[in-house]
Design a protein around this motif. Structure first.
Motif, PDB file in Angstrom:
ATOM      1  N   VAL A   1       0.835  -1.205   0.000  1.00  0.00           N
ATOM      2  CA  VAL A   1       0.000   0.000   0.000  1.00  0.00           C
ATOM      3  C   VAL A   1       0.868   1.253   0.000  1.00  0.00           C
ATOM      4  N   ASN A   2       1.937   1.248   0.803  1.00  0.00           N
ATOM      5  CA  ASN A   2       2.834   2.404   0.842  1.00  0.00           C
ATOM      6  C   ASN A   2       3.553   2.621  -0.481  1.00  0.00           C
ATOM      7  N   ILE A   3       3.887   1.534  -1.162  1.00  0.00           N
ATOM      8  CA  ILE A   3       4.532   1.651  -2.476  1.00  0.00           C
ATOM      9  C   ILE A   3       3.596   2.340  -3.457  1.00  0.00           C
ATOM     10  N   VAL A   4       2.342   1.888  -3.495  1.00  0.00           N
ATOM     11  CA  VAL A   4       1.364   2.462  -4.432  1.00  0.00           C
ATOM     12  C   VAL A   4       1.117   3.932  -4.110  1.00  0.00           C
ATOM     13  N   VAL A   5       0.929   4.238  -2.835  1.00  0.00           N
ATOM     14  CA  VAL A   5       0.635   5.620  -2.450  1.00  0.00           C
ATOM     15  C   VAL A   5       1.858   6.514  -2.643  1.00  0.00           C
ATOM     16  N   GLY A   6       3.018   6.037  -2.161  1.00  0.00           N
ATOM     17  CA  GLY A   6       4.213   6.860  -2.230  1.00  0.00           C
ATOM     18  C   GLY A   6       4.736   7.082  -3.631  1.00  0.00           C
ATOM     19  N   SER A   7       4.564   6.094  -4.524  1.00  0.00           N
ATOM     20  CA  SER A   7       5.132   6.202  -5.864  1.00  0.00           C
ATOM     21  C   SER A   7       4.148   6.707  -6.907  1.00  0.00           C
ATOM     22  N   TYR A   8       2.856   6.509  -6.693  1.00  0.00           N
ATOM     23  CA  TYR A   8       1.890   6.836  -7.741  1.00  0.00           C
ATOM     24  C   TYR A   8       0.812   7.824  -7.274  1.00  0.00           C
ATOM     25  N   ILE A   9       0.031   7.423  -6.288  1.00  0.00           N
ATOM     26  CA  ILE A   9      -1.133   8.231  -5.911  1.00  0.00           C
ATOM     27  C   ILE A   9      -0.717   9.616  -5.438  1.00  0.00           C
ATOM     28  N   SER A  10       0.399   9.698  -4.664  1.00  0.00           N
ATOM     29  CA  SER A  10       0.828  10.999  -4.155  1.00  0.00           C
ATOM     30  C   SER A  10       1.283  11.932  -5.267  1.00  0.00           C
ATOM     31  N   ASN A  11       1.607  11.385  -6.445  1.00  0.00           N
ATOM     32  CA  ASN A  11       1.972  12.227  -7.584  1.00  0.00           C
ATOM     33  C   ASN A  11       0.756  12.675  -8.394  1.00  0.00           C
ATOM     34  N   MET A  12      -0.387  12.038  -8.168  1.00  0.00           N
ATOM     35  CA  MET A  12      -1.590  12.336  -8.941  1.00  0.00           C
ATOM     36  C   MET A  12      -2.541  13.277  -8.201  1.00  0.00           C
ATOM     37  N   PHE A  13      -2.504  13.233  -6.871  1.00  0.00           N
ATOM     38  CA  PHE A  13      -3.439  14.033  -6.086  1.00  0.00           C
ATOM     39  C   PHE A  13      -2.685  14.780  -4.991  1.00  0.00           C
ATOM     40  N   GLU A  14      -3.300  15.853  -4.515  1.00  0.00           N
ATOM     41  CA  GLU A  14      -2.747  16.581  -3.380  1.00  0.00           C
ATOM     42  C   GLU A  14      -2.915  15.753  -2.116  1.00  0.00           C
ATOM     43  N   ASP A  15      -1.989  15.936  -1.179  1.00  0.00           N
ATOM     44  CA  ASP A  15      -2.042  15.160   0.060  1.00  0.00           C
ATOM     45  C   ASP A  15      -3.342  15.375   0.820  1.00  0.00           C
ATOM     46  N   ARG A  16      -3.831  16.611   0.832  1.00  0.00           N
ATOM     47  CA  ARG A  16      -5.068  16.878   1.576  1.00  0.00           C
ATOM     48  C   ARG A  16      -6.269  16.191   0.927  1.00  0.00           C
ATOM     49  N   GLN A  17      -6.233  15.980  -0.403  1.00  0.00           N
ATOM     50  CA  GLN A  17      -7.301  15.239  -1.071  1.00  0.00           C
ATOM     51  C   GLN A  17      -7.243  13.760  -0.701  1.00  0.00           C
ATOM     52  N   ILE A  18      -6.022  13.211  -0.685  1.00  0.00           N
ATOM     53  CA  ILE A  18      -5.854  11.810  -0.284  1.00  0.00           C
ATOM     54  C   ILE A  18      -6.262  11.630   1.171  1.00  0.00           C
ATOM     55  N   LEU A  19      -5.929  12.621   1.989  1.00  0.00           N
ATOM     56  CA  LEU A  19      -6.272  12.567   3.412  1.00  0.00           C
ATOM     57  C   LEU A  19      -7.777  12.452   3.608  1.00  0.00           C
ATOM     58  N   LEU A  20      -8.537  13.328   2.972  1.00  0.00           N
ATOM     59  CA  LEU A  20      -9.988  13.336   3.142  1.00  0.00           C
ATOM     60  C   LEU A  20     -10.612  12.066   2.564  1.00  0.00           C
ATOM     61  N   ALA A  21     -10.127  11.633   1.398  1.00  0.00           N
ATOM     62  CA  ALA A  21     -10.654  10.405   0.785  1.00  0.00           C
ATOM     63  C   ALA A  21     -10.379   9.199   1.676  1.00  0.00           C
ATOM     64  N   SER A  22      -9.197   9.146   2.284  1.00  0.00           N
ATOM     65  CA  SER A  22      -8.856   8.029   3.173  1.00  0.00           C
ATOM     66  C   SER A  22      -9.730   8.028   4.417  1.00  0.00           C
ATOM     67  N   GLU A  23      -9.989   9.200   4.974  1.00  0.00           N
ATOM     68  CA  GLU A  23     -10.873   9.287   6.137  1.00  0.00           C
ATOM     69  C   GLU A  23     -12.268   8.760   5.800  1.00  0.00           C
ATOM     70  N   ILE A  24     -12.765   9.132   4.629  1.00  0.00           N
ATOM     71  CA  ILE A  24     -14.099   8.670   4.211  1.00  0.00           C
ATOM     72  C   ILE A  24     -14.110   7.156   4.044  1.00  0.00           C
ATOM     73  N   MET A  25     -13.025   6.598   3.466  1.00  0.00           N
ATOM     74  CA  MET A  25     -12.950   5.147   3.278  1.00  0.00           C
ATOM     75  C   MET A  25     -12.840   4.415   4.616  1.00  0.00           C
TER      76      MET A  25
END
Length: 697
Positions: free
Chosen positions: A559-583
């Motif tokens: 999970v850290n590989i996917v987030v650190g290498s890909y998702i964090s380059n596609m979205f802002e951290d605060r967007q990932i933060l809110l989406a993760s809280e909702i999930m």
């Protein structure tokens, strides 16, 4: 804490002083324009246009000087190449040695230029951050959007250093060819994996890595550990070879691994052990949580102890953990729940994770600190997966000299043996570094903000969390005082107590700590009650519970590989933060037992959604926390790492206590009763996140 403007001035290369970003002037302009907007003497649009023009001029000054220096370096390399061609006809050892030194000198000058770019990039980011905060307008988005993709963009020259990469390659190739193995027809292009140990090349590579996205995943893992890099680069990196010792670092990582194994190895069997001693199955919450209770206190004294020594705290930790695990195992033959709980308390008192973090921060060279921090998180994740898996393998029952060895006691005996072996290895191999005082080492410790890799990687497109500002001279999120570049000595010092550390927390930091508390609470409820819930609803064996928990633990690194290498380059951290809280909230809702029968797919899927989302949330949350936390919390005993550890540990204590209390209502109601507080805290954190970001943006 010395203000950023003063640190910037101290780090500047004197002969290039006129070409750096004029941070002090721009900071003064920000204050003037903010006052003009507030009193209405200037139109906001006019102010933004004026400031954009000033920023363009500053960037143009930097870029033109950068191009000039690149040309000079290229010319010097071309001259050296001609000398090298001549030497191939008539080799001379002395002249070859001089030529290699000349290439190294060019490399050292290139290193100066790389630091020049990085310092200016950090200064630029900080100015943009101040404009967003003081003007009440997202100026960064406007400025980057209009400049970054323009065909004549000079902003790209600061962040997309293609020309400098070519110079690094030229120096590396020529130094490689001038090594002692002359006569080889292979070059670095034929053997890209060939190790090349020239210190200049190593330093250039480390500097370039900070300016590229090649360390993105390592940076993400490092932020999990909350061990951050230097805010400003240093030309002469203070690496003390006598202070750094690889085996000592390895021993710290092994300590981290064993402690996480120790934490989770009892989870699959804690309910069965409690019942064998005459207690209810839900007492497993107290058994598991008693270790976390003790860790609340041990984190503080280990953090203070690490100011003076690393070896002695690790020895003490190993001895206490050996005793604690032996007591845990002996509780079966003593038939005493008190001995069982006391054993787990001893295990918590041996938590040396604060020492492990501090060793990496203080004693690992800057160029290796990111990898060491990633190793810390990886060791924790591996231990979390191995603990339950090992418990699943210890399915036997026999007696030896009146001592019982079964699935309940073997985790204690195995961990006692492991800590004893570790203690012997530690005593033989650990090398105590030359420990400096806290005050003198403070300047070399990591700051609350990492090296601005994200800014360089994402072209300043990532939004930044900003702390609210006091009307008086107060410290903002980057640890810099808006009223002056100077501050009283007592204001610049580290926190001296938990209370003073708490007073340094801005609203945005408090929200991040609330999120951290929430995710740790939800994860602890899921893991600690898993054996009771699965036994009640599905009649799972200890091996089945162990496999389930081990599978959850094995998801951490992927999970850290996917987030650190890909998702964090596609979205802002605060967007990932809110989406993760909702999930996480979705995972909690799906876990409730509302419709009968409660099935294995529902439990496993909801648990997986909850756990994975919480893992993503933890990484992004700590990443944001490192940026908004005061730099005064980057050092001393009561630092940011300690605060986050205490928040997570308290969450585990509350969660385990909730499990035990809910057990009095019966196992049939345990799941829903323990999930309800998780849901309430999760919703509260989502509301707090939305409110905080709306007020800041």
């Amino acid at each position: 804490m010395v203000a950023f403007g003063k640190k910037l001035k101290e780090r500047q290369i004197q002969e290039w002083q006129g070409y750096y970003i004029n941070y002090k002037l721009m900071k003064k302009k920000v204050r003037q324009h903010a006052q003009q907007i507030e009193v209405g003497t200037q139109d906001r649009r006019h102010v933004l246009k004026d400031f954009s023009r000033m920023l363009d001029n500053q960037i143009e000054k930097i870029v033109l000087f950068l191009l000039e220096q690149q040309g000079l370096l290229a010319s010097r390399i071309a001259e050296l190449n001609e000398q090298q061609e001549a030497l191939q006809q008539q080799p001379d050892i002395f002249e070859i040695s001089q030529l290699r030194e000349a290439y190294r000198e060019v490399g050292r000058d290139l290193l100066k230029l790389l630091f020049f770019i990085e310092i200016n990039a950090i200064g630029l980011r900080k100015i943009l951050k101040k404009v967003d905060k003081r003007f009440g307008y997202r100026f960064t988005d406007y400025y980057v959007k209009t400049r970054a993709n323009h065909p004549y963009s000079q902003l790209q020259q600061v962040f997309k250093h293609v020309g400098l990469g070519a110079v690094v390659g030229a120096i590396s190739r020529n130094l490689h060819e001038l090594q002692e193995h002359q006569g080889s027809y292979l070059s670095i292009y034929d053997q890209p994996a060939l190790p090349f140990q020239d210190p200049v090349v190593d330093s250039m590579k480390a500097a370039v890595d900070r300016l590229t996205h090649s360390t993105n995943f390592l940076n993400f893992l490092a932020q999990h550990a909350l061990i951050m890099q230097e805010e400003l680069p240093t030309f002469e990196e203070p690496v003390d070879d006598q202070k750094y010792h690889f085996i000592s670092l390895l021993l710290n990582l092994v300590n981290t691994f064993l402690y996480m194994v120790n934490t989770y190895i009892i989870v699959p069997t804690a309910d069965d052990y409690s019942m064998s001693l005459g207690a209810a199955a839900t007492v497993c919450g107290i058994v598991i949580g008693s270790m976390a209770v003790a860790q609340v206190f041990s984190s503080v004294y280990f953090s203070a102890w690490s100011n003076k020594s690393y070896f002695r705290p690790l020895v003490f930790s190993s001895i206490v953990l050996f005793i604690g695990n032996a007591m845990y195992a002996l509780a079966y033959d003593f038939n005493s729940i008190a001995v069982l709980l006391l054993g787990r308390v001893f295990c918590g008192l041996g938590s040396a994770r604060a020492v492990n973090r501090r060793y990496i921060s203080d004693c690992v060279p800057l160029k290796l600190r990111m990898q060491a921090s990633a190793g810390f998180v990886s060791a924790s994740a591996l231990g979390m997966a191995c603990g339950p898996a090992l418990a699943g393998l210890l399915q036997t029952n026999f007696k030896l000299y009146k001592l019982t060895f079964n699935q309940d006691t073997l985790p204690g005996w195995v961990m006692s043996l492991a800590w004893l072996i570790y203690l012997v290895w530690l005593w033989i191999s650990f090398k105590e570094p030359s420990h400096v005082t806290e005050e003198s080492s403070a300047a070399q410790e990591s700051t609350a903000e990492p090296v601005e890799n994200d800014v360089l990687e994402k072209g300043l497109k990532q939004a930044l969390l900003l702390s609210s500002e006091d009307k008086r001279v107060t410290e903002d999120g980057d640890g810099e005082f808006d009223g002056s570049d100077e501050a009283p000595e007592e204001a610049r010092g580290p926190a001296t107590s938990i209370g003073s550390a708490y007073r340094l927390l801005t609203p945005s930091v408090k929200v991040q700590l609330l999120i951290y508390f929430m995710l740790k609470y939800a994860m602890e409820v899921l893991l600690s009650e898993s054996s009771v819930v699965t036994t009640y609803y599905f009649s799972w064996s200890t091996s089945s519970v162990a496999i389930f928990l081990a599978c959850l633990g094995l998801t951490v690194l992927p999970v850290n590989i996917v987030v650190g290498s890909y998702i964090s380059n596609m979205f802002e951290d605060r967007q990932i933060l809110l989406a993760s809280e909702i999930m996480v909230c979705v995972g909690i809702l799906l876990s409730f037992h509302i419709i009968s029968p409660y099935t294995v797919p529902q439990y496993v899927c909801s648990g997986l959604i909850l756990f994975v989302s919480a893992e993503v949330l933890e990484g992004v949350n700590l990443s944001l926390l490192s940026r908004v936390m005061s730099s005064r919390l980057s050092r001393g005993t009561y630092n940011g790492g300690l605060l986050s550890t205490e928040a997570g540990t308290l969450a585990r204590v509350v969660a385990d206590g909730t499990i035990t209390l809910a057990g009095y209502l019966g196992e049939s109601k345990l799941l829903n009763v323990t999930l309800l507080p998780s849901l309430v805290i999760c919703i509260a954190s989502i509301v707090a996140t939305c409110f905080t970001y709306n007020s800041l943006y």
